[in-house]
Design a protein around this motif. Sequence first.
Motif, PDB file in Angstrom:
ATOM      1  N   GLU A   1     -24.821  43.367  -8.270  1.00  0.00           N
ATOM      2  CA  GLU A   1     -26.309  43.804  -8.327  1.00  0.00           C
ATOM      3  C   GLU A   1     -26.535  44.172  -9.764  1.00  0.00           C
ATOM      4  O   GLU A   1     -27.840  44.294  -9.767  1.00  0.00           O
TER       5      GLU A   1
ATOM      6  N   CYS B   1     -13.166  49.808  -3.310  1.00  0.00           N
ATOM      7  CA  CYS B   1     -13.738  49.672  -1.690  1.00  0.00           C
ATOM      8  C   CYS B   1     -12.728  49.841  -0.887  1.00  0.00           C
ATOM      9  O   CYS B   1     -12.691  50.607   0.202  1.00  0.00           O
TER      10      CYS B   1
ATOM     11  N   GLY C   1     -13.186  42.965  -8.791  1.00  0.00           N
ATOM     12  CA  GLY C   1     -13.900  41.683  -8.773  1.00  0.00           C
ATOM     13  C   GLY C   1     -13.714  40.598  -9.804  1.00  0.00           C
ATOM     14  O   GLY C   1     -13.339  39.481  -9.538  1.00  0.00           O
TER      15      GLY C   1
ATOM     16  N   TYR D   1      -4.128  51.811 -19.400  1.00  0.00           N
ATOM     17  CA  TYR D   1      -3.767  50.577 -18.392  1.00  0.00           C
ATOM     18  C   TYR D   1      -2.233  50.199 -18.541  1.00  0.00           C
ATOM     19  O   TYR D   1      -1.762  50.351 -19.657  1.00  0.00           O
TER      20      TYR D   1
ATOM     21  N   ARG E   1     -14.870  55.577 -17.612  1.00  0.00           N
ATOM     22  CA  ARG E   1     -14.007  55.878 -16.501  1.00  0.00           C
ATOM     23  C   ARG E   1     -12.717  55.368 -16.712  1.00  0.00           C
ATOM     24  O   ARG E   1     -12.202  56.373 -17.563  1.00  0.00           O
ATOM     25  N   GLY E   2     -11.938  54.431 -16.441  1.00  0.00           N
ATOM     26  CA  GLY E   2     -10.775  53.843 -16.724  1.00  0.00           C
ATOM     27  C   GLY E   2     -10.504  53.985 -18.354  1.00  0.00           C
ATOM     28  O   GLY E   2     -11.280  53.615 -19.019  1.00  0.00           O
TER      29      GLY E   2
ATOM     30  N   GLY F   1     -16.530  48.438  -4.725  1.00  0.00           N
ATOM     31  CA  GLY F   1     -16.378  49.598  -5.144  1.00  0.00           C
ATOM     32  C   GLY F   1     -16.333  50.629  -4.061  1.00  0.00           C
ATOM     33  O   GLY F   1     -16.500  50.461  -2.977  1.00  0.00           O
TER      34      GLY F   1
ATOM     35  N   VAL G   1     -10.772  44.570  -1.844  1.00  0.00           N
ATOM     36  CA  VAL G   1     -10.164  45.159  -2.685  1.00  0.00           C
ATOM     37  C   VAL G   1     -10.504  46.223  -3.751  1.00  0.00           C
ATOM     38  O   VAL G   1     -11.778  46.351  -3.694  1.00  0.00           O
TER      39      VAL G   1
ATOM     40  N   PRO H   1     -21.098  48.716   0.478  1.00  0.00           N
ATOM     41  CA  PRO H   1     -21.902  48.483   1.748  1.00  0.00           C
ATOM     42  C   PRO H   1     -21.474  47.460   2.948  1.00  0.00           C
ATOM     43  O   PRO H   1     -21.623  47.654   3.837  1.00  0.00           O
TER      44      PRO H   1
ATOM     45  N   GLY I   1     -19.063  42.077  -6.164  1.00  0.00           N
ATOM     46  CA  GLY I   1     -18.912  42.937  -6.996  1.00  0.00           C
ATOM     47  C   GLY I   1     -18.075  42.574  -8.330  1.00  0.00           C
ATOM     48  O   GLY I   1     -16.927  41.768  -8.015  1.00  0.00           O
TER      49      GLY I   1
ATOM     50  N   ARG J   1     -10.788  60.766 -25.723  1.00  0.00           N
ATOM     51  CA  ARG J   1     -11.404  61.188 -24.505  1.00  0.00           C
ATOM     52  C   ARG J   1     -10.881  62.384 -24.051  1.00  0.00           C
ATOM     53  O   ARG J   1      -9.767  62.693 -24.076  1.00  0.00           O
TER      54      ARG J   1
END
Length: 574
Positions: A69, A328, A50, A85, A81-82, A203, A325, A207, A45, A265
């Motif tokens: 991937e 996930c 990651g 910080y 998204r984020g 994430g 981490v 899997p 990831g 945003r």
Amino acid sequence: MSGTGYVLPTFEFRVPPELATAGSADGQDGAPDIAGRVYPLIIVGGGLAGLAAACDCAVRGIPAVVLDEDDTIGVRGASSRGICYAQRTLEILSRLGVFQRVKDKGIQWFVGRTLAGEDEVYSFDLATQATHSYSSQPAFINIQQFYIEWYLVDRILESDTVDLRWKSRVTGIRLLDEGVELSVQTPAGEYRIKGRHVIDASGVASPLRKMLGQNTRAEVGVDRWCISDVRFRQRPKTERWTWIEAPFNQNRAVWQHLMGDDVWRLDYQMDPDCDPEAVSRPEVVAERLREQFGEDVDYELVWVGPYSYRSHVMERFRAGPVFFVGDCAHGMSPFGARGGNSGIQDADNLIWKLQWVQRGWGDESLLDTYDSERREGAEHNVLVTNRTARFLSPRTPVERMIRKAAIDLARHHPFGRTLINTGRMSMASVYTRSDLAQAALTRRLGVDAIGAGTPLQNVPLAEHGDLEQVIRSKAGCLLVVAPDAATAERVDARLVRDEARAAWFVADSQAAPAGWAVLAAASGARPLAEALGLVTGRVLVIRPDLHSAGCVPPQSVGALLACFGPGPGPGKNP
Ligand SMILES: Cc1cc2nc3c(=O)[nH]c(=O)nc-3n(C[C@H](O)[C@H](O)[C@H](O)COP(=O)(O)OP(=O)(O)OC[C@H]3O[C@@H](n4cnc5c(N)ncnc54)[C@H](O)[C@@H]3O)c2cc1C
């Protein structure tokens, strides 16, 4: 999802050595592997967590392979998204060498205002709060998440110790007697790869977690939101505004804050039963913007997308050689910006411990503290963010009543403002449960290890930049800081000479005994003794993740270091 969108970079897939090596040994199901090769570390990831882990490896010179991937940063189709910080993340990014770029691209803000209807019911100024007072980094920076990922990739590419492999989906995992074997699917075929340790940073839908049968307790939120990233011709004030009850959004919540590239945003809370696709249509977004800013609002739509969230914490963050981490390991609502910030803290907590074990400086028990420390951090974050989520979206008549009472109180009385909860901002975690926390160390040492497990701030220094730079330059060592030369002289001189895992400093001093260097605060900054909470007659030990390892009497420093593992012994420096 729609809008002009962001243009994200794509990274080339390169045929990995496992597939390039013709005639390599075949595995059981025909997929080749390179017989015998075991990589020290494989990271699955290349998201925020990651990449932070990979960048830490690059900075420390730890060989690692990253398998992702995708072939880009951000999440394809969900670029926004984020955004916020926090100081601890910025401190870590400084050590990793990307803070300056984040600062240049991002927006610093200090003032936040919360409104219910037309009334301001809460406000804060981070510049006046304690989190801001000692660090080289600001309390917060707003920047699109993908920029941080992008800068981390650039930094990783400067090193030759980390092998970033894009378009490489991990489809299987097998625990070996020592290490792990992963199956990887790529455009050039499948292969297997072995690692001594694996970090699962794949994430929220990991899997690997499922394949390893690891449990996680998940709670799915019913709350629905829609993001609109917008560039205005007329810029609002650079403050974070939140409405708990926005008259222009059917009395639901709205967030408004600025990110990089002059993009605002706007997050709108939606009806829980809404159709996510319908609320994201440009004409529906346009209607919402007119409601909020007036009929003549002039804007460019950069990106739109709906989101919902779930919260979960894995029961264990470690399964033998595999470490979990980021999302996930733990998921949470975005209120308080604790998701990505805590994923970066996970990496910061784990990588130095792996380096210590690889060097023979620490043992397995040191790696176990990753689980106890970061799980404690995650459970706390989930607790805090769940409270906010329930405040913003009450689920029972009693919760609705309490919220209404809190808003009414806050309208009229300053003390009621503390009850308003639109997000408690991400902080550095405090560790109380680990074998390296104050209670455990005090038991083991027989003296109080004052402050062990609490975070320290990245104090600016006269000569070395700041504490994070010292940590980086000392290659993973513990920093031992004495308040004065007299206390330093009471530490066993043989320990100072022989202990490879420590670097020795006297604070705010003109002179230092042999083996010790002087560490002084930058001019204009508070003295180091104050900023670090040094205690007369005691020595502070600082961990490589800028947490305190404890403040102990000089004669207990050796015993404290031994709590981190047996160490290499004299003459075994790497
Ligand atoms: C609306 C919203 C706002 C947010 N705001 C903030 C904020 O302000 N601040 C903050 O700190 N956090 C925020 N967050 C949370 C933050 O976005 C996440 O916590 C963060 O992205 C988690 O990073 P990660 O690396 O753990 O996972 P991800 O970013 O999901 O990355 C996982 C990576 O794994 C890869 N992958 C998945 N499966 C495989 C596989 N089988 N093989 C190989 N690779 C695989 C994916 O391609 C991806 O690159 C927000 C989230 C949302 C939704």
